[in-house]
Design a protein around this motif. Structure first.
Motif, PDB file in Angstrom:
ATOM      1  N   THR A 175      53.932  37.099  52.231  1.00  0.00           N
ATOM      2  CA  THR A 175      55.277  36.620  52.541  1.00  0.00           C
ATOM      3  C   THR A 175      55.511  36.385  54.031  1.00  0.00           C
ATOM      4  OG1 THR A 175      56.096  38.903  52.632  1.00  0.00           O
ATOM      5  CG2 THR A 175      56.242  37.757  50.505  1.00  0.00           C
ATOM      6  N   GLU A 176      54.656  36.987  54.865  1.00  0.00           N
ATOM      7  CA  GLU A 176      54.835  36.848  56.317  1.00  0.00           C
ATOM      8  C   GLU A 176      53.543  37.221  57.023  1.00  0.00           C
ATOM      9  OE1 GLU A 176      57.642  38.757  59.892  1.00  0.00           O
ATOM     10  OE2 GLU A 176      58.018  39.272  57.791  1.00  0.00           O
ATOM     11  N   LYS A 178      52.667  38.445  60.843  1.00  0.00           N
ATOM     12  CA  LYS A 178      53.241  38.818  62.129  1.00  0.00           C
ATOM     13  C   LYS A 178      52.259  38.496  63.253  1.00  0.00           C
ATOM     14  CE  LYS A 178      56.372  42.548  60.717  1.00  0.00           C
ATOM     15  NZ  LYS A 178      56.724  43.982  60.912  1.00  0.00           N
ATOM     16  N   ILE A 188      52.174  40.668  55.870  1.00  0.00           N
ATOM     17  CA  ILE A 188      53.158  41.292  54.992  1.00  0.00           C
ATOM     18  C   ILE A 188      53.003  40.692  53.596  1.00  0.00           C
ATOM     19  CG2 ILE A 188      55.587  41.863  54.652  1.00  0.00           C
ATOM     20  CD1 ILE A 188      54.506  42.866  57.296  1.00  0.00           C
ATOM     21  N   THR A 189      52.949  41.546  52.582  1.00  0.00           N
ATOM     22  CA  THR A 189      52.838  41.087  51.205  1.00  0.00           C
ATOM     23  C   THR A 189      53.960  41.702  50.369  1.00  0.00           C
ATOM     24  OG1 THR A 189      51.532  42.882  50.215  1.00  0.00           O
ATOM     25  CG2 THR A 189      50.335  41.266  51.546  1.00  0.00           C
ATOM     26  N   GLU A 193      52.472  46.121  53.862  1.00  0.00           N
ATOM     27  CA  GLU A 193      51.956  45.531  55.095  1.00  0.00           C
ATOM     28  C   GLU A 193      50.526  45.992  55.347  1.00  0.00           C
ATOM     29  OE1 GLU A 193      53.287  45.071  59.810  1.00  0.00           O
ATOM     30  OE2 GLU A 193      54.239  46.560  58.524  1.00  0.00           O
ATOM     31  N   MET A 213      53.545  30.360  57.991  1.00  0.00           N
ATOM     32  CA  MET A 213      53.877  31.784  58.119  1.00  0.00           C
ATOM     33  C   MET A 213      53.336  32.367  59.420  1.00  0.00           C
ATOM     34  SD  MET A 213      53.136  33.402  54.378  1.00  0.00           S
ATOM     35  CE  MET A 213      53.656  32.585  52.857  1.00  0.00           C
TER      36      MET A 213
END
Length: 381
Positions: A175-176, A178, A188-189, A193, A213
C-alpha cells in the motif's frame, strides 16, 4: 510476517519468483516476495505459454536465447516438471514488408546462433500440413522454440526460492513505499511494515502504480490481452503459428487443446480490466478457422484475459532507478515477460549483488527514453 528484509520483491509471478530464486542461489539472505493474490494469479498464469527466440532486436534475441538454454534444464534444476515442449514457432508473412523484415531478423538470429530460417509457403505447409496458404507469401521457422507450462514454471521458481530460504507472502498487498532523501526505508502492506533498503518492482501489469508508491514515474502502461482454448482434439500440428500483420498466435498444446490469442491495441482497454469479451472469441475463431479450416467444428472451452505491461519501445525496463537508490525494476516486457524470465531473473540478481551483469543491460535502463535511445522491437503480437 517478518519486520525486516534485505530485499523485498513486489510481485509473485514468474519474474519475481525467478529473481528471488536467482538471488538465493547466489547466496542472498532474508529475501521476501510479496504477492497481493496467489502465485501466478496475474499475467504469468494467464499467458500463452510460448517461448520463442525469433525477435528483431539483438537484446531480445540474446535474452530469449539464454532463457531457452535455461528452460532446457530447468525441470531438473528446480526439481519440478515444467512440461517443456520443443515444438517450434512458424511465423507467417503476408506482405513484402514483412518478408524484408524477416530476412533481417533471420540474419540477426543466425548471427547469434539461433536456429531460425526463412521458409516458402510450400515449406510452411510441409511443416504444418493443415494450413490454408491463402495470402501467405513466406515466413520463418525456428525448431528450437516451443512452450512450457507457465503455472508449473512459476510454482517451480517459487518453491525453489523458498527451499533456499526466501519467504513468499500471498494475499499481501503493498500500500505504500516509504522513502527519504532518495533511498528506501520500508514497504507498507495490508499485513504490516517491512523495513528494507532494496525493493524490486516485478509487479507486471501493476508495476507502474508500484513505482508511483515509491515516488518515481515509470513510462509503462498495462493493456488487456485475451486468449481462448478449445476442447482437446487429435494431434494436427506441433509449432506455434504466428503472424504479426494478421495479428494472431495459436498452437496445439500437448493435451490436444488449441490455445490462441491476439493483441488489439486500437480497441483493447488500457488499465487493469481483465474481463474477457465475446467479440474477442468471435474474431479469434475466425482467424483460426481461416488459417486452419479443419478447426471449423472444434468447440471453444473457455477464454480469459491478462495484462501486457507495455513500454514505449516494447522492450523491458531493467535496472535501478536513477532517482531512487535500491529501487530495481524488472518490468515493461510488453508480452514477453514469461519467456524471458529465466535470464532477466538471473541478471537482476547479478545487478543487485554484484553491481554488474553477465549480459550487458545498460541499454535497457529507464534513462533510454529521456535520451531518445529507444530500441524498437518490430516482432510483437
Amino acid at each position: 510476517m517478518i519486520k525486516r528484509a534485505d530485499i523485498v520483491i513486489i510481485g509473485g509471478g514468474v519474474q519475481g519468483c525467478s529473481i528471488a530464486y536467482n538471488l538465493a542461489k547466489k547466496g542472498a539472505k532474508n529475501i521476501v516476495i510479496l504477492e497481493k493474490n496467489t502465485c501466478a494469479s496475474g499475467s504469468s498464469g494467464r499467458c500463452g505459454a510460448g517461448i520463442r527466440q525469433q525477435f528483431g532486436t539483438k537484446m531480445n534475441c540474446m535474452l530469449a536465447r539464454e532463457s531457452m538454454k535455461t528452460f532446457e534444464t530447468l525441470s531438473e534444476e528446480l526439481d519440478y516438471d515444467i512440461e517443456l515442449n520443443r515444438a517450434g514457432y512458424l511465423i507467417l508473412a503476408y506482405t513484402e514488408k514483412e518478408i524484408n523484415q524477416f530476412k533481417k531478423n533471420v540474419l540477426l538470429e543466425q548471427s547469434l546462433d539461433i536456429d531460425a530460417k526463412m521458409v516458402t509457403p510450400e515449406e510452411a505447409k510441409e511443416i504444418v500440413s493443415c494450413l490454408n496458404l491463402e495470402g501467405i507469401i513466406g515466413g520463418t521457422f525456428c525448431s528450437t522454440d516451443g512452450n512450457v507450462n507457465p503455472l508449473y514454471t512459476t510454482f517451480a521458481y517459487a518453491e525453489a526460492a523458498q527451499r533456499l530460504g526466501a519467504k513468499y507472502y500471498p494475499f499481501t498487498e503493498v500500500t505504500e513505499i516509504k522513502t527519504e532523501d532518495g533511498r528506501i526505508l520500508s514497504v507498507i502492506t495490508n499485513k504490516g511494515e517491512i523495513l528494507t533498503s532494496i525493493v524490486v518492482d516485478a509487479a507486471g501489469g501493476y508495476s507502474g502504480p508500484v513505482g508511483k508508491m515509491a515516488g518515481v514515474d515509470i513510462p509503462v502502461y498495462s493493456q488487456r490481452h485475451q486468449i481462448l482454448v478449445t476442447e482437446p482434439i487429435e494431434p494436427l500440428w506441433k509449432p506455434m503459428l504466428m503472424s504479426f500483420s494478421e495479428n494472431y498466435y495459436f498452437q496445439q498444446l500437448p493435451d490436444g487443446g488449441i490455445l490462441g490469442g491476439f493483441g488489439d491495441p486500437e480497441h483493447e482497454i488500457k488499465g487493469d480490466n481483465i474481463n474477457s469479451t465475446w467479440q474477442f472469441s468471435r474474431t479469434m475463431a475466425k482467424k483460426m478457422v481461416k488459417l486452419v479450416p479443419i478447426l471449423n467444428e472444434v468447440h471453444m472451452v473457455r477464454q480469459w484475459a491478462g495484462l501486457y505491461n507495455m513500454s514505449p519501445d516494447s522492450q523491458p525496463i531493467l535496472g535501478e532507478h536513477p532517482k531512487l537508490k535500491g529501487f530495481y525494476m524488472s518490468l515493461g516486457f510488453s508480452g514477453h515477460g514469461f519467456m524471458l524470465a529465466p535470464t532477466t531473473g538471473k541478471l537482476i540478481a547479478e545487478l543487485i549483488l554484484d553491481g554488474k551483469t553477465s549480459i550487458p543491460i545498460d541499454k535497457l535502463d529507464i534513462g533510454r527514453f529521456k535520451r531518445g535511445e529507444l530500441i524498437i522491437e518490430p516482432s510483437v503480437v
